[in-house]
Scaffold this motif. Structure first.
Motif, PDB file in Angstrom:
ATOM      1  N   LEU A  12     -21.670 -30.116  42.456  1.00 21.04           N
ATOM      2  CA  LEU A  12     -22.079 -29.003  41.629  1.00 21.04           C
ATOM      3  C   LEU A  12     -22.981 -29.589  40.619  1.00 21.04           C
ATOM      4  N   GLU A  13     -23.567 -30.639  40.872  1.00 24.74           N
ATOM      5  CA  GLU A  13     -24.733 -30.780  39.978  1.00 24.74           C
ATOM      6  C   GLU A  13     -25.974 -29.907  40.137  1.00 24.74           C
ATOM      7  N   TYR A  14     -26.033 -29.364  41.204  1.00 28.49           N
ATOM      8  CA  TYR A  14     -27.111 -28.567  41.678  1.00 28.49           C
ATOM      9  C   TYR A  14     -26.929 -27.234  40.755  1.00 28.49           C
ATOM     10  N   LEU A  15     -25.923 -26.820  40.664  1.00 25.77           N
ATOM     11  CA  LEU A  15     -25.597 -25.481  39.676  1.00 25.77           C
ATOM     12  C   LEU A  15     -26.110 -25.716  38.167  1.00 25.77           C
ATOM     13  N   ALA A  16     -25.466 -27.030  37.893  1.00 23.60           N
ATOM     14  CA  ALA A  16     -26.044 -27.216  36.461  1.00 23.60           C
ATOM     15  C   ALA A  16     -27.345 -27.123  36.037  1.00 23.60           C
ATOM     16  N   GLN A  17     -28.428 -27.365  37.123  1.00 25.07           N
ATOM     17  CA  GLN A  17     -29.841 -27.147  36.595  1.00 25.07           C
ATOM     18  C   GLN A  17     -30.409 -25.814  37.093  1.00 25.07           C
ATOM     19  N   LEU A  18     -29.370 -24.718  37.491  1.00 24.96           N
ATOM     20  CA  LEU A  18     -30.009 -23.573  37.902  1.00 24.96           C
ATOM     21  C   LEU A  18     -29.017 -22.516  36.762  1.00 24.96           C
ATOM     22  N   TYR A  42     -23.956 -18.014  55.485  1.00 28.61           N
ATOM     23  CA  TYR A  42     -24.947 -17.561  54.328  1.00 28.61           C
ATOM     24  C   TYR A  42     -25.897 -19.008  53.942  1.00 28.61           C
ATOM     25  N   ASP A  43     -27.114 -18.516  53.364  1.00 24.54           N
ATOM     26  CA  ASP A  43     -27.917 -19.474  52.772  1.00 24.54           C
ATOM     27  C   ASP A  43     -27.852 -19.398  51.439  1.00 24.54           C
ATOM     28  N   ILE A  44     -27.756 -20.376  50.640  1.00 21.87           N
ATOM     29  CA  ILE A  44     -27.895 -20.143  49.161  1.00 21.87           C
ATOM     30  C   ILE A  44     -28.925 -20.912  48.857  1.00 21.87           C
ATOM     31  N   LYS A  45     -30.113 -20.368  48.261  1.00 17.55           N
ATOM     32  CA  LYS A  45     -31.451 -20.740  47.474  1.00 17.55           C
ATOM     33  C   LYS A  45     -31.686 -20.441  46.159  1.00 17.55           C
ATOM     34  N   ASN A  46     -32.649 -21.146  45.704  1.00 16.63           N
ATOM     35  CA  ASN A  46     -33.117 -21.085  44.105  1.00 16.63           C
ATOM     36  C   ASN A  46     -34.336 -20.211  44.238  1.00 16.63           C
ATOM     37  N   TYR A 103     -26.978 -24.777  49.085  1.00 14.86           N
ATOM     38  CA  TYR A 103     -26.010 -24.940  49.811  1.00 14.86           C
ATOM     39  C   TYR A 103     -26.224 -24.141  51.160  1.00 14.86           C
ATOM     40  N   ILE A 104     -25.193 -24.406  52.151  1.00 17.23           N
ATOM     41  CA  ILE A 104     -24.978 -23.472  53.284  1.00 17.23           C
ATOM     42  C   ILE A 104     -23.626 -23.078  53.273  1.00 17.23           C
ATOM     43  N   CYS A 149     -26.808 -30.544  51.805  1.00 18.35           N
ATOM     44  CA  CYS A 149     -27.880 -30.919  52.653  1.00 18.35           C
ATOM     45  C   CYS A 149     -27.164 -31.991  53.448  1.00 18.35           C
ATOM     46  N   LEU A 150     -26.319 -32.856  53.245  1.00 13.09           N
ATOM     47  CA  LEU A 150     -25.918 -33.955  53.963  1.00 13.09           C
ATOM     48  C   LEU A 150     -24.825 -33.530  55.013  1.00 13.09           C
ATOM     49  N   GLY A 151     -24.175 -32.122  54.872  1.00 12.16           N
ATOM     50  CA  GLY A 151     -23.172 -31.843  55.813  1.00 12.16           C
ATOM     51  C   GLY A 151     -21.907 -31.964  54.956  1.00 12.16           C
ATOM     52  N   ARG A 152     -21.861 -32.466  53.912  1.00 15.59           N
ATOM     53  CA  ARG A 152     -20.629 -32.528  53.060  1.00 15.59           C
ATOM     54  C   ARG A 152     -20.006 -31.319  52.441  1.00 15.59           C
ATOM     55  N   GLU A 153     -18.824 -31.148  52.894  1.00 15.71           N
ATOM     56  CA  GLU A 153     -18.042 -29.862  52.073  1.00 15.71           C
ATOM     57  C   GLU A 153     -17.618 -30.297  50.691  1.00 15.71           C
TER      58      GLU A 153
END
Length: 314
Positions: free
Chosen positions: A97-103, A127-131, A138-139, A165-169
């Motif tokens: 969730l570190e990605y969401l902290a920057q958006l 779904y594709d999740i983009k900034n 995310y995917i 991006c690493l395929g980790r859930e």
């Protein structure tokens, strides 16, 4: 050679509860158990069973965006897929969730499924999740069996898996089956979505509330205590205009964010290729950002997941 073909099983009388798909969440306020690395992917992460479902690539390192070659992504594209640079770990933040902290806003783009439209056969949503920079964040892939998808259509229970991006859930969203045969104001007929991050640790719920003229939801924490509310328009399906779902405080005195279903034309609507734009404050708690993100998918399935026409053979 050993025969590995499995015989088909009988169709279930009721939709599955998907207990075999994920670890039941624990209603705890902690960020979840520590994840220890091992060979390959980290322990506790889901790896798709079908090859090519999620790209399993290692980052290039540094703070530069990750770039992939054409043909390595599940959807055929002519341009490389650009991923958002991986952020540094944040204390008390669930992994991923570190990605969401920057958006402060993200775009949810549903994949167009030609087979679904041409044959009427319901397929798993993707779904594709983009900034805003058009970088992948995310995917999201649906994990529902064929019988449930095609028997219950947009009322189906489902499990959505959010991978990086690493395929980790890094996140799991589950919608249980709710009988709609009951009175629509009955609690047992109201829809609910559980959000787990990391998978197996519940961080909150999205609960539907009965309202005479508009879509109303409450965003709850892991103890099912109301934290925020979501209010949709009187006409959820806006033809020719965007549909705005406002995220407000419990007293309705302040606006926190919004979930906007963008109008992209009739072709996009007919092909079930929805586009959502989610806004929230930059300094909002990252778990609440994840809950607003999860609310988008419950709204999509309830109001914008149109059932493809069934093709009858003569």
């Amino acid at each position: 050679m050993e025969n590995q073909i499995k015989s088909p099983t009988a169709a279930p009388a009721a939709p599955p509860d998907y207990n075999s798909h994920f670890v039941p969440g624990k209603n705890t306020g902690s960020a979840g158990p520590a994840v220890t690395p091992s060979a390959g992917l980290s322990v506790g992460y889901y790896v798709p069973q079908q090859p090519g479902t999620t790209p399993l690539y290692q980052p290039t390192g540094g703070t530069h965006a990750i770039q992939y070659q054409p043909g390595k992504y599940p959807v055929t594209q002519h341009a490389p897929v650009m991923w958002m640079p991986g952020p540094a770990p944040i204390p008390n933040c669930p992994p991923g969730l570190e990605y969401l902290a920057q958006l402060d806003n993200i775009h949810v783009l549903q994949h167009f499924e030609p087979l679904e439209w041409m044959t009427g056969y319901e397929t798993n949503n993707r779904y594709d999740i983009k900034n805003n920079a058009d970088q992948m964040v995310y995917i999201v892939t649906e994990d529902t069996d064929d019988f449930t998808r095609n028997a219950y259509r947009n009322l189906r229970p489902f499990v959505l898996r959010v991978t990086d991006c690493l395929g980790r859930e890094i996140m799991t969203m589950q919608r249980p089956f709710r009988c709609t045969c009951c009175c629509f104001c009955c609690p047992c007929a109201r829809q609910e979505l559980e959000v787990q991050c990391p998978p197996g640790v519940t961080i909150g719920f999205v609960a539907e509330h009965w309202n005479l003229c508009r879509a109303t939801y409450s965003i709850q924490n892991q103890k099912k205590e109301n934290v925020m509310r979501v209010r949709g328009p009187c006409t959820t399906y806006g033809c020719g205009s965007d549909s705005v779902f406002e995220v407000n405080s419990l007293d309705g005195g302040s606006d926190i964010g919004s979930i906007i279903r963008k109008w992209n034309g009739f072709l996009s609507t007919m092909g079930n290729a929805d586009h959502f734009e989610i806004h929230f404050p930059m300094d909002l708690d990252v778990k609440m950002k994840a809950m607003i993100f999860g609310s988008c998918f419950l709204i999509d399935f309830m109001y914008f997941e149109s059932t493809p026409p069934r093709r009858s053979s003569l």
